[in-house]
Scaffold this motif. Structure first.
Motif, PDB file in Angstrom:
ATOM      1  N   ARG A 193       2.093   2.046  -3.438  1.00 26.04           N
ATOM      2  CA  ARG A 193       1.032   2.668  -4.240  1.00 26.04           C
ATOM      3  C   ARG A 193       0.817   4.121  -3.824  1.00 26.04           C
ATOM      4  O   ARG A 193       0.621   5.005  -4.668  1.00 26.04           O
ATOM      5  CB  ARG A 193      -0.265   1.869  -4.098  1.00 26.04           C
ATOM      6  N   ASP A 194       0.852   4.374  -2.514  1.00 25.80           N
ATOM      7  CA  ASP A 194       0.648   5.741  -2.026  1.00 25.80           C
ATOM      8  C   ASP A 194       1.754   6.677  -2.512  1.00 25.80           C
ATOM      9  O   ASP A 194       1.501   7.840  -2.847  1.00 25.80           O
ATOM     10  CB  ASP A 194       0.602   5.760  -0.494  1.00 25.80           C
ATOM     11  N   THR A 208       4.939   2.798 -10.086  1.00 20.71           N
ATOM     12  CA  THR A 208       4.172   1.834 -10.872  1.00 20.71           C
ATOM     13  C   THR A 208       4.814   0.459 -10.867  1.00 20.71           C
ATOM     14  O   THR A 208       4.145  -0.548 -11.066  1.00 20.71           O
ATOM     15  CB  THR A 208       4.042   2.312 -12.330  1.00 20.71           C
ATOM     16  N   LYS A 209       6.132   0.421 -10.645  1.00 17.79           N
ATOM     17  CA  LYS A 209       6.845  -0.855 -10.626  1.00 17.79           C
ATOM     18  C   LYS A 209       8.149  -0.667  -9.875  1.00 17.79           C
ATOM     19  O   LYS A 209       8.856   0.309 -10.089  1.00 17.79           O
ATOM     20  CB  LYS A 209       7.136  -1.334 -12.054  1.00 17.79           C
ATOM     21  N   GLN A 220       0.827  -1.202   0.000  1.00 15.60           N
ATOM     22  CA  GLN A 220       0.000   0.000   0.000  1.00 15.60           C
ATOM     23  C   GLN A 220       0.865   1.257   0.000  1.00 15.60           C
ATOM     24  O   GLN A 220       0.557   2.249  -0.671  1.00 15.60           O
ATOM     25  CB  GLN A 220      -0.917   0.006   1.232  1.00 15.60           C
TER      26      GLN A 220
END
Length: 543
Positions: free
Chosen positions: A393-394, A398-399, A390
């Protein structure tokens, strides 16, 4: 602050240099008076004193999350060694170790036992007014016992002055001057670097992570003082990972959630689960650390498709058994991230990032030892307990897991090195991992160069950038490199950059593919910057 030359007196407006009396420092007469009266006869302050020291302990006095504990103080493993060092006349003492491990508390308790706590001046490199006094210490003569906390935050010049002072004081076996330096890891090494002949004149006492038995002793003392039983005690002992401070905080939170704020009349079970404690603590620290941690993870030039070297460094820190990491050691353990992290380390980007005010409050990086350490024990707890998927993502990546070690591998003849080096610098500034022969030279000394370099051009880079100058097809190494990436041309994994000095021919099949041009006689820095932006956008869209 000034010194009166006639009397040698220091005039200072800094209240930290005056005798202090905290809420925990109540004199014997105060306590005796409280014991001779009944609660109904007390003033409001008297009632607080009575409640705190005579009748019923408060939660905040038992499990201390600030200040020096009394009910739950546990002697750390190095306590006796510190005691001997502090009572040795003149000899300097350096206390080093992770933040929150109990260094300052131990020093305070030792000085209390020695009867010196009332005359000690405590200074911190975090306080601007204190720094002024620290810098003047060599000129103050018989200054008594002075503790300099957060030593690692001082400038190199001030550290050097303190080192000289320690040396002189030790040689004189001064009985009216004692200097105690407290800092995070390698504070002693920093001092010896300033004065190499200091090593035999000071005692360096390193506080490590405490064993679980010490943490258990703390928890048990708190349970006894509050007359409670913590159901989550075993997990608290385990998750504190040798930190007295974290153990205090976790126990405190367990009691607060169970609405226990003072000693229970009858033995009470605290049923708060460890999961509930952890969630509450992490959630509170998210507001405190979240913005700075996010800023560090994104780095100096954030790109969603970038290699995320700073994010990996944070992850390594969260997985460390101690509260600091050697970046060089971690790079050896994590070969996939070695190249990208090596760039931010060697180019000074990591050092620059940790100088930002918000990040400097939570992390300290020593550019000499290449050690990154936390400034607050709660940060390491926060990092160990957040959801990393998480968090990624925050932050916006992207990778972050790549099978290739490099984003770009540069292939060029030596005659075009000036352009290639500028391109490499710009790509690295954009957060990319770049294979550039001179940067890797120390790694393939004594090795078979073809065996080392072949896989990089064949598959271990996401893209090959071929700088096609006048001499490209005439050099041994460019011919070898092109033989390795030849099969990658058709899938579009090779980007040609033609020199304007090389005219196109009908036999040059690379001209059929999209590429760029550079002028060897033009502004190479400007051209490289423009090309790096195009290449960065290309690789981002292909992620």
């Amino acid at each position: 602050m000034r010194i009166c030359p006639q009397r040698g007196v220091v005039h200072c407006r800094n209240p930290l240099l005056q005798p202090r009396r905290t809420s925990d420092q109540v004199s014997a007469s105060d306590r005796a008076g409280s014991q001779q009266a009944t609660p109904g006869e007390f003033s409001l302050l008297d009632r607080a004193v009575y409640h705190r020291f005579v009748a019923i302990p408060y939660l905040e006095d038992v499990f201390k999350i600030s200040g020096v504990p009394s009910y739950t103080f546990v002697r750390p493993s190095e306590f006796n060694r510190l005691k001997v060092a502090l009572r040795t006349p003149g000899r300097g003492v350096v206390v080093e170790g992770p933040s929150g491990i109990g260094k300052s508390t131990a020093a305070t308790k030792v000085l209390e036992e020695l009867g010196l706590d009332g005359s000690v001046v405590k200074l911190s490199a975090r306080v601007p007014a204190d720094i002024e006094y620290i810098e003047m210490l060599p000129e103050l003569g018989d200054f008594g016992t002075v503790i300099v906390d957060d030593f690692h935050r001082l400038t190199d010049s001030t550290k050097a002055r303190i080192a000289d002072l320690l040396k002189v004081t030790a040689d004189m076996e001064h009985t009216r001057r004692k200097l105690v330096v407290i800092g995070i890891n390698d504070a002693g090494r920093a001092l010896i670097k300033s004065a190499p002949d200091l090593s035999n004149r000071i005692d360096i006492i390193r506080f490590e992570v405490e064993p679980a038995s010490k943490i258990e002793e703390l928890v048990s003392a708190g349970e006894t003082a509050l007359n409670v039983q913590l159901d989550a005690r075993d997990l608290i002992i385990e998750k504190a990972r040798g930190s007295f401070y974290l153990a205090q905080l976790l126990c405190w939170d367990a009691c607060v959630q169970a609405e226990v704020t003072e000693k229970a009349q009858n033995r009470q079970s605290i049923s708060t689960s460890y999961a509930a404690i952890q969630r509450r603590v992490v959630e509170r620290q998210k507001e405190r650390f979240g913005p700075a941690v996010r800023s560090f993870a994104r780095g100096t030039k954030f790109r969603p498709s970038g290699r995320a070297p700073y994010l990996h460094i944070l992850k390594w820190l969260s997985e460390s058994e101690s509260w600091s990491i050697s970046i060089q050691d971690e790079m050896r353990k994590h070969p996939n991230e070695k190249a990208s992290v090596g760039v931010v380390l060697e180019q000074g980007y990591l050092a620059k990032l940790t100088e930002k005010s918000d990040i400097a409050e939570i992390l300290h990086f020593d550019p000499d030892s290449k050690v990154l350490a936390v400034e607050n024990p709660l940060l390491i707890f926060y990092l160990r307990n957040i959801s990393w998927p998480q968090f990624v993502r925050d932050v916006g990546f992207t990778k972050i897991d790549y099978k290739e070690n490099y984003d770009f591998a540069l292939s060029f003849a030596g005659e075009d090195r000036a352009y290639a080096e500028n391109l490499r610098n710009r790509l690295e500034d954009n957060g990319h991992s770049v294979f550039y022969d001179f940067a890797e030279q120390h790694r393939f000394l004594g090795q078979d160069i073809e065996t080392y370099m072949g896989p990089i051009y064949a598959s271990d880079s996401r893209c090959v950038v071929a700088v096609l100058g006048e001499m490209y097809g005439k050099k041994r190494w460019t011919l070898f490199e092109s033989s390795q990436f030849e099969n990658r041309i058709e899938p579009g994994e090779v980007v040609p950059i033609w020199s304007t000095k090389v005219p196109p021919t009908s036999f040059d099949t690379t001209r059929q593919r999209g590429g760029l041009e550079f002028d060897p006689e033009g502004d190479l820095i400007q051209q490289a910057a423009a090309h790096a932006e195009i290449l960065s956008r290309m690789i981002a869209e292909r992620t």
